[in-house]
Design an enzyme around this catalytic site. Sequence first.
Site, PDB file in Angstrom:
ATOM      1  N   GLY A 245     -32.696   1.883 -36.259  1.00 53.25           N
ATOM      2  CA  GLY A 245     -33.612   1.241 -35.333  1.00 53.25           C
ATOM      3  C   GLY A 245     -33.016  -0.032 -34.787  1.00 53.25           C
ATOM      4  O   GLY A 245     -32.125  -0.637 -35.388  1.00 53.25           O
TER       5      GLY A 245
ATOM      6  N   ASP B 220     -46.249  -7.957 -31.068  1.00 56.76           N
ATOM      7  CA  ASP B 220     -45.451  -6.887 -30.465  1.00 56.76           C
ATOM      8  C   ASP B 220     -45.920  -5.528 -30.999  1.00 56.76           C
ATOM      9  O   ASP B 220     -45.132  -4.745 -31.523  1.00 56.76           O
ATOM     10  CB  ASP B 220     -43.967  -7.099 -30.758  1.00 56.76           C
ATOM     11  CG  ASP B 220     -43.071  -6.240 -29.851  1.00 56.76           C
ATOM     12  OD1 ASP B 220     -43.586  -5.722 -28.841  1.00 56.76           O
ATOM     13  OD2 ASP B 220     -41.887  -6.081 -30.164  1.00 56.76           O
TER      14      ASP B 220
END
Length: 669
Positions: A383, A497
């Site tokens: 990621g 976020d």
Amino acid sequence: MWQSFDYPTDTLLPEQKFTRSTTLVSSRARGNVSSGYFRLYFDNDNILRLLYDGPYISSVYWPYPFLLPWDSGRSTYNDSRIAWLDSLGNFTSSDGWKFLASDYGKIIWRRLRMDRDGNLRCYSLLRGGEWSVSWQAVIGPCDIHGICGPNAICQYDAASGRSCSCVPGYERKNASDWSEGCKPTFKSFCDDSPDIADATGFLHFPNRDFYGYEGGYYKNSTLSSCKRKCLELCDCKGVQYRFNERECFIKVALMQGRFLIGTRENIYFRLPRSMVSLYQTRLEVEPAALNCSDSPKDVRLQRVYLKGRDNKLLVKILLIVAGVIAGLEALGVLLVWYFVAATSQTRKDEDGTDGYQLASVGFRRFTYSELKKATQNFSQEIGRGAAGTVYKAILTSGQVAAVKRLNDSSLQGEDEFLAEISMIGKLNHMNLIEMWGYCADDKHRLLVFEYMERGSLAENLSNRSLDWGKRFNVAIGAAKGLAYLHEECLEWVLHCDVKPQNILLDSNYWPKVADFGLSKLLSRHGNVKDSGFSKIRGTRGYMAPEWVYDLSITSKVDVYSYGVVLLEMVTGRSPSGGVAADDSCSGGMAENQRLVSWVRAKMKNDGDVPIATLIEEIVDHSVEGEFDVKKVEILVVAALQCVSDDKDKRPSMSQVVEMLECHVNKAEN
């Protein structure tokens, strides 16, 4: 003729002004309302501070005394010295310090109180008549000065709470009051002695920190020379030594002692040599003595026995067998000791340190070389985000972990990093990703999390692996995780976020919110409308209007982003890619609309069109299996409330959870 509003004792009410002539003073103890040792006041440098004014010493402990005012978000350039708490839960001070209660925005009864344990807390009155903590100044209970008194150590455990214990060689002064600390059980080294050095020894305890009261500070010092410096002073109580920095602190008083896992602090208590030998086999400071007096439940055992027949041959055989067994055990102990010593030496050779202790709760500090080896030199990337890159790792325990390596742009001071990591490590919820530890070696900043087998929600949405039942469960689980961050933590934690990439799924597709609180790990240089954020945070398509229009940032920014995630799960459309509008709505000209606007337009109903028809038009038909119209409807309704342009019209995350679970309960009934 008379009023008391300008003279609070330990409590400040909303709109009650706190000025240069005002002081909040704690009560002495439970049931004793006389003045205690802790107080909130404006200092001579115009800074709002918490002070411990005890019977022996006086010291400031908040803001952290080792920080300069501007490093803790304060400014000395003011002369008004005024602060107040408003009715919505916003506290503002003239030195630039502000905080928002976790339930900020609700018009309910609140109070700010200087508690008897030295912590400043904001309380909110619940519907049931109970006061709930909605903010507190000091996160670590043992960071408060004077709690355990001189020559004592404060230790905090989540299960049993805070406790005090005397350092080796000392005993309590007052069995009913820990603030008086402990007194030595041995004769002072300042008394006449033929050879103090020969009569003195040092007892080593790691992970103990004593604040201040140094009789000397020496850089580039060895441990041996540090101890010699201590022996030159008759009032030296011990030395605090940092191996990595080769720093030596001569302690002439043992004040504000606390136990900290994974720190660089090593304390060597100075004791008579005869007393050192009594403690060398003990790994921990002994707790306060228990009351072991007789009670009616105690039973005394008889100490008489009957002598059996004398059988010398049998005794010899038993002695031989016992000797063989003892020899085997001794051999086994030696082998284990040799193996542990070899492993420890290897770790020292690789890292140049003594390693770190594993915390009792599983949260620990890793070395950079450990994580470099666990990730195979950061070879398997799983990621990537704005804050850093995530790698798969296999820890020495055999556990699979995810290691996030923070970018250089997110680096900060080690003390601030450790303080905020400690706060995030304490967060614990079944729908939050679990943090196992961290690394703060030189400029390396890494975070260690549990590994999620199914990857992110974004990956599962793109490969169509989530049916409608799983999607509804993901919606509820993510909402519960965010609700915990917003409303159940003593610290006000925003995610900033929320998006499918930050919602991870385990092997059973159970959702866990990741990257929470990481905005606190980034550098902060200024405020955005009193929010404490120096720049816009988030991802295009998921960001609330407050970021764009420079409005105050509250927990409602996460609510907005969560609503967009719901719409994406229902429609299968990305909020940043645009949605083609119907030709009939644009005069035959197709145009791109935001996902939110598109769903609003589709769901606009004057009552002529069945709700099932409207849902049919927006739902993602590529998902396998039939969908429950009622479940999809509740998701869309909740999402549209969350993405309201007016933040005051958006629900809280706990209200979203209640909305979704209420539908589940109705369906089951």
